[in-house]
Scaffold this active site. Sequence first.
Site, PDB file in Angstrom:
ATOM      1  N   SER A  48      29.020 108.282  65.589  1.00 29.50           N
ATOM      2  CA  SER A  48      29.369 108.334  67.147  1.00 29.50           C
ATOM      3  C   SER A  48      28.314 109.211  67.661  1.00 29.50           C
ATOM      4  O   SER A  48      28.316 109.148  69.158  1.00 29.50           O
ATOM      5  CB  SER A  48      30.604 108.881  67.341  1.00 29.50           C
ATOM      6  N   ASP A 355      35.767 115.585  74.398  1.00 26.99           N
ATOM      7  CA  ASP A 355      36.742 114.814  74.010  1.00 26.99           C
ATOM      8  C   ASP A 355      37.514 115.385  72.680  1.00 26.99           C
ATOM      9  O   ASP A 355      38.258 114.779  72.138  1.00 26.99           O
ATOM     10  CB  ASP A 355      36.702 113.301  73.910  1.00 26.99           C
ATOM     11  N   HIS A 358      33.359 114.717  70.195  1.00 25.16           N
ATOM     12  CA  HIS A 358      31.902 114.546  70.660  1.00 25.16           C
ATOM     13  C   HIS A 358      31.537 115.727  71.930  1.00 25.16           C
ATOM     14  O   HIS A 358      32.192 116.242  72.313  1.00 25.16           O
ATOM     15  CB  HIS A 358      31.838 112.984  71.156  1.00 25.16           C
TER      16      HIS A 358
END
Length: 388
Positions: A48, A355, A358
């Site tokens: 990610s 979040d 990240h």
Amino acid sequence: MRWLFTAILLALLLSWPGQGGGQESSRRRRGPSALKCNIPAIYNFGDSNSDTGGLSAVFPPTVPPNGETFFHNPSGRACDGRLIIDFIAEQVRIPYLSAYLNSIKPNFEHGANFATRGATIRQQNEAWFQNYVSPFSLDIQLSQFDEFKAQTTYFYNQAKEQTGRDGLPKPEDFSKALYMFDIGQNDLDAGFRKMSNQQILADIPNIITLFANAVQHLYGTGARSFWIHNTGPVGCLPMKTVDIVQHLKPGIVDEHGCVKDQNDVAKEFNKQLKDRVIKLREELPQAALTYVDIYTAKYKLISNARDLGFEDASKICCGYRRNGTNIWCGYNANVNGRDIHAGSCPNPAKVISWDSVHYTESANRWIATLIINGTLSDPPIPIAQACQ
């Protein structure tokens, strides 16, 4: 006789190691005097931290307010805007990378992104809906690349006009491209869920071997320039730190609020990764392998957050994480009879964590600026010289 002496001296200088014009010496010419590379494309493998829309194309997509700062719409990135890889693309003057799995208006002329959220180096016997583990582990990403290269080369060569080649990479650019890796964090996270720290440490060599196999595989296909990120300080993620505040014991966290033992595991992973990269340089003589210390960049940002104009590093911009209740960014839930929307903070530019897992665009920009110039690279070269 003077001309003969001069000719002999010149011949000796040109044949001296590191002075000639041979391919090996040119690839090893590192440092400020090295020439800039022509990087026509980037092929990225990761999780990610560099996913530009891969997993969002096959599983539930990212929702607003993801993307609000730069794209003004969810872009498949777990961020309010751009990721480190986006700033790297800007630096080498190519478009943002299209995710390989995204079928909506992709453009692969300047590379492709095989990264997906939750991806690991080693396949995990878990599922996305179980523990947010991607089915697209590194070996699968490599298989996708092999298919991508074969198919795009075929269609490029079959096309009789340039319009039939629009959006396709030039076959000759595969050997000139930069091959990037930003993966490994989720392997450690899976270990923290299922094993003791000692078991994880004992398992790291196996994970590093799989990573080295991936680099060797790409080298065998013609890849020559590699830009390899190590893993970040996982123990500093608010997802880790916020949940332990109520159970805080002496020695668990460091002076910056990061979980010490998890960061120690990450540092050992990085040490072994760097050692293996050094060994790969011997095994792959025509390769240029740059090891990038993302850990130090991120930890420097977190440990100096306020001095750098950010709020406390434990703050989360988007999402809800309190008293054991977690609502992911952009979603709704009922908590004790109260409807809560996990929206974003008023000023993401002042927050490091988007979040809880990240980073925000502003944090990514700061980190990218620090690594692009080669300050934290081994060898210490900017990305513009990563082919040498």
